[in-house]
Structures are given as structure tokens and as C-alpha cells.
Write an enzyme that holds these catalytic residues in place. Structure first.
Site, short mmCIF file in Angstrom:
data_model
loop_
_atom_site.label_atom_id
_atom_site.label_comp_id
_atom_site.label_asym_id
_atom_site.label_seq_id
_atom_site.Cartn_x
_atom_site.Cartn_y
_atom_site.Cartn_z
CG ASP A 21 -18.53 43.95 18.97
OD1 ASP A 21 -17.54 43.56 18.32
OD2 ASP A 21 -18.84 43.46 20.07
CD GLU A 68 -14.40 39.61 20.82
OE1 GLU A 68 -13.98 38.63 21.45
OE2 GLU A 68 -14.43 40.77 21.30
#
Length: 429
Positions: free
Chosen positions: A102, A168
């Protein structure tokens, strides 16, 4: 007889060592051959970043690559996660290798040809989207590792799980996500994982260098909300009410004494931060309620429990002394990122042999957090930092900032490091 046994053992060790050297030479040659491909993947992902739990295009790119290598692929794990399973030609342990996918709601300022121009709305605000923490490099590195190891599948004495993890940096409001959700959905099972390895690019560490530490490495990160309820009154007659702003201010200052007077800072540091304090609407009104939010960073469970207890005691007692009430809610977040000492001692020499003793540094404790830590709660884990700062550079922007920059000439070392750790663990297990 004894001499013959000793000779046989020595010969066996020599053959094993030669086999390992030969395999590592193949790894290095293959990693060098695909280095430009890894850099191209990284730049494409950087130019097309996606926020947590929305990494649809990134996941599709990863899945297609793994399938092209003949790796068994599981998709849509924890929303957008991708898991690849590579079974070696010989039986052995299961190693999980993880890369987070991400990006962040940050508008990029770096002047690079593959700069992100993606724009979205986040928390009702228009913002750019940027890989401002280097997760694009992690994905590209692990895609490279998959290509290298799959090309020598028959030489592997175990199974590799390639775990491409969403979110994350945290899931969107109202959603679960990240390593914790992947674990809940079974990523550590079928086949059961024995050990986990992960890396993180670092803009403050020179290309070619690796740093890590044994034991606690990155902090546990909890968040909290504290609501203080007083009694609203006119700002000109404070004696007629109970001021939650004054009460809250006393709590803010008292919270800092937890670190200076309650925590044994000779063991580990800790942090209690108040990130926002909101109260009131008008200059001449003392409001009924004040709210503060913040973060707590710790490096051990005992330290974490002590701070949580003291925060509750301080808030309750100061509020009571003022005639107010305090409602503290602590959200347990990401655990300590912990490098298993036995595993670290065993695998450290692998990185030293690869990068050279002069390029292995001891990492300081980092008060940032990393949800790789959830894997380390389940199995022994080893997490290290890979240099991404241009050699000779005197300054580098920190992570999570618009000027964050990574020199991708160091990605090849990351590919080799994860490959070497994997094959060495197979042999040392």
C-alpha cells in the site's frame, strides 16, 4: 573407525558447503540478470500507487507474474492480498517472505520521471497518493525473489510462501486489514509456516548497507481517545461550571511524567503523545466536554501495561479532583517488531557474507511501528532494513513525506538477501 567417521563428516560438510556456494552463485547471477526488470516493476508501481485495501492493480500485476512462474497463487486474501506457494524439490521447512503493497495519502514533490500524479479523496480531503514509505520497492524485490527461486525450484529443500500484504499503513475506517487479517484468514497455515523474513527499505541508510538488531527493533503502537466531561458555563464566570479544558491540560502534562518518572528508561524508551486536543466553540463559553487523542509507543508488554495503567489512573484522579469525569479508551494496535534472538544469531552471518562486514550496521531502536510484527507473534521472525539512500548524499527526506526518495540501484541486494536467507535457513534448519 573413528578416523573414518571424522573423515566422512568432514567430507559431508565440505560437499554441503560447496552445494550452498554453488546455489548462491546461481542466485546472484540470476538476480543480476533480472535487476533491470525489478527496477522497471518498482517504477511502474511507484507511478501507479494505491491506498490500503484498494491495491487492485498492484495485486493483479503480482498475481499474473507469480502465475507466469508456475507458482500456486491465492488471491483476494485480506481484500487484495496475494499469496504464492513454491514447493521445492526436496522436503523441508516453510519460509514466509513478506512485502507490503500500500501507498500513502501524500502528494509527491520529488522531480523524477516516474513521479506519481494519482489524486484521490481521503478523509473527505483531496490528496495525492504516493509510495512515500517504499512499499513499491518491497513488492518489486519480492517479485524478483519469486522469479529467482522458482528458476531453481528443484534445488530448494523446503517451501516458500510469498506474502504480498495490503494495508500495512492501516485499513480504511470501518475495515480490518493488514498482516493481522491475513493471519486470521489462514496465511500461516496450509502449509504451516515455520519462520518469517521481511525487509524495509530505508532512505537514511546508504545503498549497499543493511541494518538490523536482535530482540525489540520497532515499537508497539497503540492509540487512545480520552473524553473529559465537565459542566458548561459562561466564560466570564468559570466558578459556575467545571472546566474540561483546564482539567485536560493538567492531564496532558501529567501524562509526560509517566515517561520521566514511571518508566525504567534504562531498559527501553517509551512515548506518550497527545496528537489532538479539541474543545469548545466560542471564546466566552467554557464547554461541557474536551477530547484528546494520541499514540503510545513501547518496546515490551510489561512497559505497555504499566503505561496503560498509569494513563487510566492519572486521567481518573485528575478529573475527579476537578469535579469532572474521564473516559479513556485505549486501542491495542501493532505489537513490537521483535527479531527472535536465536534466529537472528543464526541468519545474521548470511547477510554479512553477502553484503560484507563493513556494510552491516546495528539498527537503533525505532519508535515507528511495522505490522510485520503480527507474523513475529506466530513464528520466529527476522526483519531488516535495506539501504536506499544514494551513496554520497548528505541529506535524505524521511519516510512519509512528499520529498521521500529511494535510489533503486540497491534493490538487487534486497533480492539476493531474501534468497540467501531462504536457502540458508533451509540448510541450517
Amino acid at each position: 573407525m573413528k578416523k573414518n567417521l571424522t573423515l566422512a563428516l568432514s567430507l559431508s560438510a565440505a560437499i554441503c558447503s560447496f552445494g550452498q556456494s554453488s546455489l548462491k552463485a546461481k542466485i546472484n547471477a540470476k538476480a543480476d540478470a533480472i535487476d533491470s526488470k525489478v527496477v522497471t516493476w518498482r517504477r511502474d508501481i511507484h507511478q501507479n500507487p494505491e491506498l490500503g485495501n484498494r491495491e487492485f492493480k498492484t495485486a493483479a500485476k503480482i498475481a499474473a507474474h507469480l502465475k507466469s512462474l508456475g507458482i500456486e497463487v491465492q488471491e483476494k486474501v485480506a481484500y487484495t492480498g496475494v499469496v504464492g506457494i513454491l514447493k521445492g524439490g526436496k522436503p523441508g521447512p516453510v519460509v514466509l517472505l513478506r512485502a507490503d503493497m500500500d501507498a500513502l495519502p501524500v502528494t509527491e514533490r520529488a522531480d523524477i520521471p516516474f513521479k506519481s500524479n494519482v489524486v484521490t479523496e481521503y478523509n473527505n480531503q483531496k490528496t495525492g497518493v504516493m509510495h512515500a514509505c517504499g512499499h513499491d520497492t518491497h513488492v518489486a524485490i519480492l517479485m524478483g525473489v519469486a522469479e529467482v527461486l522458482s528458476s531453481m525450484k528443484n534445488d530448494l529443500a523446503g517451501t516458500v510462501k510469498f506474502c504480498f500484504q495490503p494495508a500495512e499503513e492501516g485499513a480504511p475506517a470501518g475495515e480490518e486489514g493488514g498482516a493481522d487479517l491475513m493471519i486470521k484468514q489462514g496465511v500461516m497455515e496450509n502449509p504451516k509456516v515455520d519462520v518469517a523474513f521481511g525487509l524495509h527499505i530505508n532512505s537514511q541508510t546508504n545503498v549497499g548497507q543493511i541494518r538490523y538488531r536482535s530482540g525489540p527493533e520497532m515499537a508497539a503502537a497503540d492509540t487512545y481517545t480520552l473524553k473529559i466531561k465537565g459542566k458548561q458555563t459562561h466564560g466570564a464566570s468559570p466558578w459556575s461550571g467545571t472546566d474540561p479544558i483546564v482539567t485536560g491540560s493538567q492531564i496532558v502534562m501529567a501524562y509526560q511524567t509517566i515517561i520521566s518518572r514511571n518508566v525504567d528508561i534504562t531498559e527501553n524508551p517509551a512515548i506518550v503523545t497527545v496528537g489532538a486536543f479539541n474543545a469548545g466553540i466560542r471564546s466566552n463559553i467554557i464547554p461541557e466536554e474536551a477530547t484528546m487523542i494520541g499514540t503510545i509507543r513501547t518496546f515490551s508488554e510489561a512497559q505497555q501495561q504499566l503505561i496503560h495503567r498509569r494513563m487510566q489512573e492519572i486521567a481518573t484522579n485528575i478529573a475527579e479532583s476537578a469535579g469532572a469525569t474521564a473516559d479513556l479508551k485505549i486501542n491495542i494496535g501493532v505489537p513490537v517488531t521483535y527479531n527472535d534472538p536465536t534466529l537472528t544469531e543464526k541468519m545474521g552471518p548470511t547477510l554479512t557474507a553477502l553484503a560484507g562486514k563493513e556494510n552491516i550496521l546495528t539498527a537503533p531502536l525505532a519508535t515507528g511501528a511495522e505490522d510485520f510484527s503480527f507474523f513475529g507473534k506466530k513464528v520466529p521472525a527476522f526483519f531488516f532494513f535495506l539501504g536506499g539512500k544514494p551513496i554520497g548524499s548528505t541529506a535524505a527526506a524521511p519516510h512519509h513525506t512528499p520529498d521521500f526518495f529511494i535510489d533503486d540501484s540497491g534493490l538487487g541486494l534486497g533480492v539476493k538477501a531474501l534468497c540467501h536467507l531462504t536457502v540458508d535457513y533451509f540448510e541450517k534448519k
